[in-house]
Scaffold this active site. Structure first.
Site, PDB file in Angstrom:
ATOM      1  N   ASP A  52     -13.912 101.179 -34.361  1.00  0.00           N
ATOM      2  CA  ASP A  52     -14.819 100.052 -34.598  1.00  0.00           C
ATOM      3  C   ASP A  52     -16.227 100.348 -34.114  1.00  0.00           C
ATOM      4  O   ASP A  52     -16.459 100.516 -32.913  1.00  0.00           O
ATOM      5  CB  ASP A  52     -14.286  98.812 -33.863  1.00  0.00           C
ATOM      6  CG  ASP A  52     -13.042  98.262 -34.525  1.00  0.00           C
ATOM      7  OD1 ASP A  52     -13.113  97.895 -35.702  1.00  0.00           O
ATOM      8  OD2 ASP A  52     -11.992  98.203 -33.848  1.00  0.00           O
ATOM      9  N   GLY A  83     -15.978  91.425 -34.216  1.00  0.00           N
ATOM     10  CA  GLY A  83     -16.777  91.545 -32.997  1.00  0.00           C
ATOM     11  C   GLY A  83     -15.949  91.747 -31.740  1.00  0.00           C
ATOM     12  O   GLY A  83     -16.433  92.346 -30.783  1.00  0.00           O
ATOM     13  N   SER A 102      -6.191 100.175 -33.346  1.00  0.00           N
ATOM     14  CA  SER A 102      -7.633 100.045 -33.153  1.00  0.00           C
ATOM     15  C   SER A 102      -7.989 100.478 -31.740  1.00  0.00           C
ATOM     16  O   SER A 102      -7.613  99.829 -30.762  1.00  0.00           O
ATOM     17  CB  SER A 102      -8.066  98.588 -33.377  1.00  0.00           C
ATOM     18  OG  SER A 102      -9.398  98.442 -32.938  1.00  0.00           O
ATOM     19  N   GLY A 157      -5.937  90.369 -35.086  1.00  0.00           N
ATOM     20  CA  GLY A 157      -4.828  89.514 -34.672  1.00  0.00           C
ATOM     21  C   GLY A 157      -3.473  89.930 -35.188  1.00  0.00           C
ATOM     22  O   GLY A 157      -2.528  89.131 -35.186  1.00  0.00           O
ATOM     23  N   MET A 159     -19.368  97.833 -38.400  1.00  0.00           N
ATOM     24  CA  MET A 159     -19.856  96.459 -38.220  1.00  0.00           C
ATOM     25  C   MET A 159     -21.310  96.554 -37.783  1.00  0.00           C
ATOM     26  O   MET A 159     -21.655  96.323 -36.619  1.00  0.00           O
ATOM     27  CB  MET A 159     -18.992  95.732 -37.180  1.00  0.00           C
ATOM     28  CG  MET A 159     -17.632  95.341 -37.716  1.00  0.00           C
ATOM     29  SD  MET A 159     -16.476  94.935 -36.396  1.00  0.00           S
ATOM     30  CE  MET A 159     -15.911  96.584 -35.993  1.00  0.00           C
ATOM     31  N   GLY A 205     -11.825  92.313 -29.939  1.00  0.00           N
ATOM     32  CA  GLY A 205     -10.382  92.451 -30.026  1.00  0.00           C
ATOM     33  C   GLY A 205      -9.720  91.235 -29.393  1.00  0.00           C
ATOM     34  O   GLY A 205     -10.370  90.416 -28.740  1.00  0.00           O
ATOM     35  N   GLY A 206      -8.439  91.101 -29.624  1.00  0.00           N
ATOM     36  CA  GLY A 206      -7.658  90.069 -28.940  1.00  0.00           C
ATOM     37  C   GLY A 206      -7.828  88.658 -29.465  1.00  0.00           C
ATOM     38  O   GLY A 206      -7.416  87.698 -28.807  1.00  0.00           O
ATOM     39  N   ASP A 231      -7.299  93.458 -40.715  1.00  0.00           N
ATOM     40  CA  ASP A 231      -7.821  93.756 -39.377  1.00  0.00           C
ATOM     41  C   ASP A 231      -8.074  92.460 -38.619  1.00  0.00           C
ATOM     42  O   ASP A 231      -8.903  91.656 -39.042  1.00  0.00           O
ATOM     43  CB  ASP A 231      -9.122  94.553 -39.530  1.00  0.00           C
ATOM     44  CG  ASP A 231      -9.703  95.016 -38.199  1.00  0.00           C
ATOM     45  OD1 ASP A 231      -9.057  94.841 -37.151  1.00  0.00           O
ATOM     46  OD2 ASP A 231     -10.827  95.574 -38.229  1.00  0.00           O
ATOM     47  N   MET A 275     -19.829  98.861 -33.609  1.00  0.00           N
ATOM     48  CA  MET A 275     -20.558  97.587 -33.515  1.00  0.00           C
ATOM     49  C   MET A 275     -21.961  97.871 -32.990  1.00  0.00           C
ATOM     50  O   MET A 275     -22.128  98.652 -32.051  1.00  0.00           O
ATOM     51  CB  MET A 275     -19.833  96.639 -32.563  1.00  0.00           C
ATOM     52  CG  MET A 275     -18.374  96.414 -32.911  1.00  0.00           C
ATOM     53  SD  MET A 275     -17.651  95.132 -31.878  1.00  0.00           S
ATOM     54  CE  MET A 275     -15.921  95.273 -32.347  1.00  0.00           C
ATOM     55  N   HIS A 290     -14.837 101.703 -39.141  1.00  0.00           N
ATOM     56  CA  HIS A 290     -15.169 100.349 -39.593  1.00  0.00           C
ATOM     57  C   HIS A 290     -16.574 100.034 -39.088  1.00  0.00           C
ATOM     58  O   HIS A 290     -16.765  99.811 -37.893  1.00  0.00           O
ATOM     59  CB  HIS A 290     -14.105  99.380 -39.016  1.00  0.00           C
ATOM     60  CG  HIS A 290     -14.363  97.936 -39.262  1.00  0.00           C
ATOM     61  ND1 HIS A 290     -13.667  96.927 -38.608  1.00  0.00           N
ATOM     62  CD2 HIS A 290     -15.217  97.301 -40.099  1.00  0.00           C
ATOM     63  CE1 HIS A 290     -14.089  95.746 -39.029  1.00  0.00           C
ATOM     64  NE2 HIS A 290     -15.032  95.945 -39.925  1.00  0.00           N
ATOM     65  N   MET A 302     -10.839  90.974 -43.305  1.00  0.00           N
ATOM     66  CA  MET A 302     -10.784  90.593 -41.892  1.00  0.00           C
ATOM     67  C   MET A 302      -9.901  89.350 -41.748  1.00  0.00           C
ATOM     68  O   MET A 302     -10.011  88.406 -42.532  1.00  0.00           O
ATOM     69  CB  MET A 302     -12.190  90.268 -41.360  1.00  0.00           C
ATOM     70  CG  MET A 302     -13.161  91.436 -41.315  1.00  0.00           C
ATOM     71  SD  MET A 302     -12.606  92.860 -40.339  1.00  0.00           S
ATOM     72  CE  MET A 302     -12.330  92.140 -38.717  1.00  0.00           C
ATOM     73  N   HIS A 340      -8.081 103.602 -36.069  1.00  0.00           N
ATOM     74  CA  HIS A 340      -9.142 102.680 -36.494  1.00  0.00           C
ATOM     75  C   HIS A 340     -10.237 102.683 -35.423  1.00  0.00           C
ATOM     76  O   HIS A 340      -9.970 102.493 -34.239  1.00  0.00           O
ATOM     77  CB  HIS A 340      -8.542 101.287 -36.680  1.00  0.00           C
ATOM     78  CG  HIS A 340      -9.501 100.275 -37.223  1.00  0.00           C
ATOM     79  ND1 HIS A 340      -9.823 100.191 -38.567  1.00  0.00           N
ATOM     80  CD2 HIS A 340     -10.220  99.299 -36.615  1.00  0.00           C
ATOM     81  CE1 HIS A 340     -10.686  99.193 -38.751  1.00  0.00           C
ATOM     82  NE2 HIS A 340     -10.950  98.644 -37.581  1.00  0.00           N
TER      83      HIS A 340
HETATM   84  C1  DX5 Z   1     -12.590  93.225 -34.557  1.00  0.00           C
HETATM   85  C2  DX5 Z   1     -12.275  94.663 -34.855  1.00  0.00           C
HETATM   86  C3  DX5 Z   1     -10.834  94.942 -34.799  1.00  0.00           C
HETATM   87  C4  DX5 Z   1     -10.206  94.717 -33.450  1.00  0.00           C
HETATM   88  C5  DX5 Z   1      -8.797  94.279 -33.688  1.00  0.00           C
HETATM   89  O1  DX5 Z   1     -13.893  92.991 -34.836  1.00  0.00           O
HETATM   90  O2  DX5 Z   1     -12.748  95.018 -36.133  1.00  0.00           O
HETATM   91  O3  DX5 Z   1     -10.530  96.231 -35.300  1.00  0.00           O
HETATM   92  O4  DX5 Z   1     -10.199  95.843 -32.630  1.00  0.00           O
HETATM   93  O5  DX5 Z   1      -8.242  93.936 -32.485  1.00  0.00           O
HETATM   94  P1  DX5 Z   1      -6.968  92.972 -32.394  1.00  0.00           P
HETATM   95  O6  DX5 Z   1      -5.863  93.643 -33.128  1.00  0.00           O
HETATM   96  O7  DX5 Z   1      -6.727  92.851 -30.924  1.00  0.00           O
HETATM   97  O8  DX5 Z   1      -7.363  91.678 -33.038  1.00  0.00           O
HETATM   98 ZN    ZN Z   2     -11.988  96.889 -37.063  1.00  0.00          ZN
END
Ligand code: DX5
Ligand code: ZN
Length: 218
Positions: free
Chosen positions: A34, A141, A7, A177, A67, A143-144, A175, A36, A65, A136, A32
Site C-alpha cells: 500500500d 487509508g 497486505s 476488512g 493511493m 488497515g483494520g 481490499d 499512501m 496499490h 475497495m 499487497h
Molecule cells: C487500506 C489498504 C488496505 C489495508 C487492508 O487503505 O488499501 O490494503 O491494508 O487492511 P485490512 O485488511 O486490515 O482492512
Molecule cells: Zn490496499
C-alpha cells in the site's frame, strides 16, 4: 482459484522479512503493498526502494496499490523497482486509459481501483484496458477497518457485467476488512483476489492463511 494477498501494511515494519517468509510458507499468492502519499489519503507509507528490497528477498509477485494523487508520477518508478502489479484509483486518474496502457507497456498487470462510493460505471469504461478491477470494501487509508457490506452486491453486479460482455478474464480484487469469516462471501460474490491485512497479520500468519484458504474452499 482464489489468490490470497496479505497486505504488508499490517505487518511489523522492522520484521517484515520474517513476515514475508511466513507469507511464502503459508501459501500466499502475492504481496499487497500500500502506497499512501499523505494527500489522496492522510497517512504516508513507503516508496519504490522498499519494493526493491522486497524483491531481493522474495519471489512472490508484489501488488502495488497506489493511493496517491498523481499516480502518473509514480507508475514508472514502481515498475522499475520491480512491482509486478500496479493499480491506480479512478478518483485520482483523469486519463485512465493512458495510465493503464502505460502500466501494461512497462510489462506489469494493470489495475483500476474504485472507492466504495465510486460508481461501477467507471470500471465499465476501462474493462477492456485493465487486467483487474480492485473494489475497495473500506474507504482507503487505514488497515483494520470494518468491511462495508454493500461491497457484496456491488461485486456481484460487476462480475456479472464483465462476464456478460466478454470480459471474463478481468479479475476482481477486494481490499478492506477481509477476514477468515467473510472471505468466502467475498469470493462467492465474484472476487478472485482477496487482500487481507489485519486478518492475516494478527496472530499466526501461517495459521491465518491456512484458515482463509479453507474458508474460501478453493
Ligand atoms: C487500506 C489498504 C488496505 C489495508 C487492508 O487503505 O488499501 O490494503 O491494508 O487492511 P485490512 O485488511 O486490515 O482492512
Ligand atoms: Zn490496499
Amino acid at each position: 482459484m482464489i489468490q490470497l494477498a496479505p497486505s504488508l501494511l499490517s505487518s511489523d515494519l522492522l520484521n517484515m522479512g520474517d513476515a514475508i517468509r511466513a507469507c511464502e510458507q503459508g501459501g500466499a499468492d502475492l504481496l499487497h503493498y500500500d502506497v499512501m502519499d499523505g494527500h489522496f489519503v492522510p497517512p504516508i507509507t513507503y516508496g519504490p526502494d522498499f519494493v526493491r528490497a522486497i524483491k531481493r528477498t522474495s519471489t512472490l509477485p508484489v501488488d502495488v496499490h497506489l493511493m496517491v494523487t498523481n499516480p502518473d508520477h509514480q507508475v514508472e518508478q514502481f515498475a522499475v523497482a520491480g512491482a509486478d502489479w500496479i493499480s491506480v484509483h479512478a478518483e485520482a486518474t483523469p486519463h485512465a486509459h493512458r495510465t493503464l496502457h502505460r502500466i501494461k507497456a512497462l510489462g506489469k498487470r494493470a489495475g483500476f481501483v474504485l472507492n466504495p462510493a465510486t460508481p461501477l460505471e467507471y470500471a465499465f469504461e476501462v474493462a477492456g484496458d485493465a487486467d483487474f478491477i480492485l473494489l475497495m470494501s473500506v474507504n482507503p487509508g487505514y488497515g483494520g477497518q470494518s468491511f462495508i457490506e454493500s461491497f457484496l452486491p456491488r461485486c456481484e453486479r460487476l462480475r456479472t457485467w464483465l462476464d456478460t460482455r466478454g470480459f471474463s478474464d478481468v479479475e476482481i480484487e477486494v481490499d478492506g476488512g477481509i477476514k477468515i469469516d467473510n472471505a468466502r462471501r467475498a469470493a462467492d460474490a465474484g472476487a478472485s483476489i482477496l487482500v487481507s491485512g489485519s486478518g492475516i497479520f494478527s496472530g499466526s500468519i501461517g495459521d491465518n492463511l491456512a484458515a482463509m484458504r479453507t474458508a474460501v474452499g478453493r
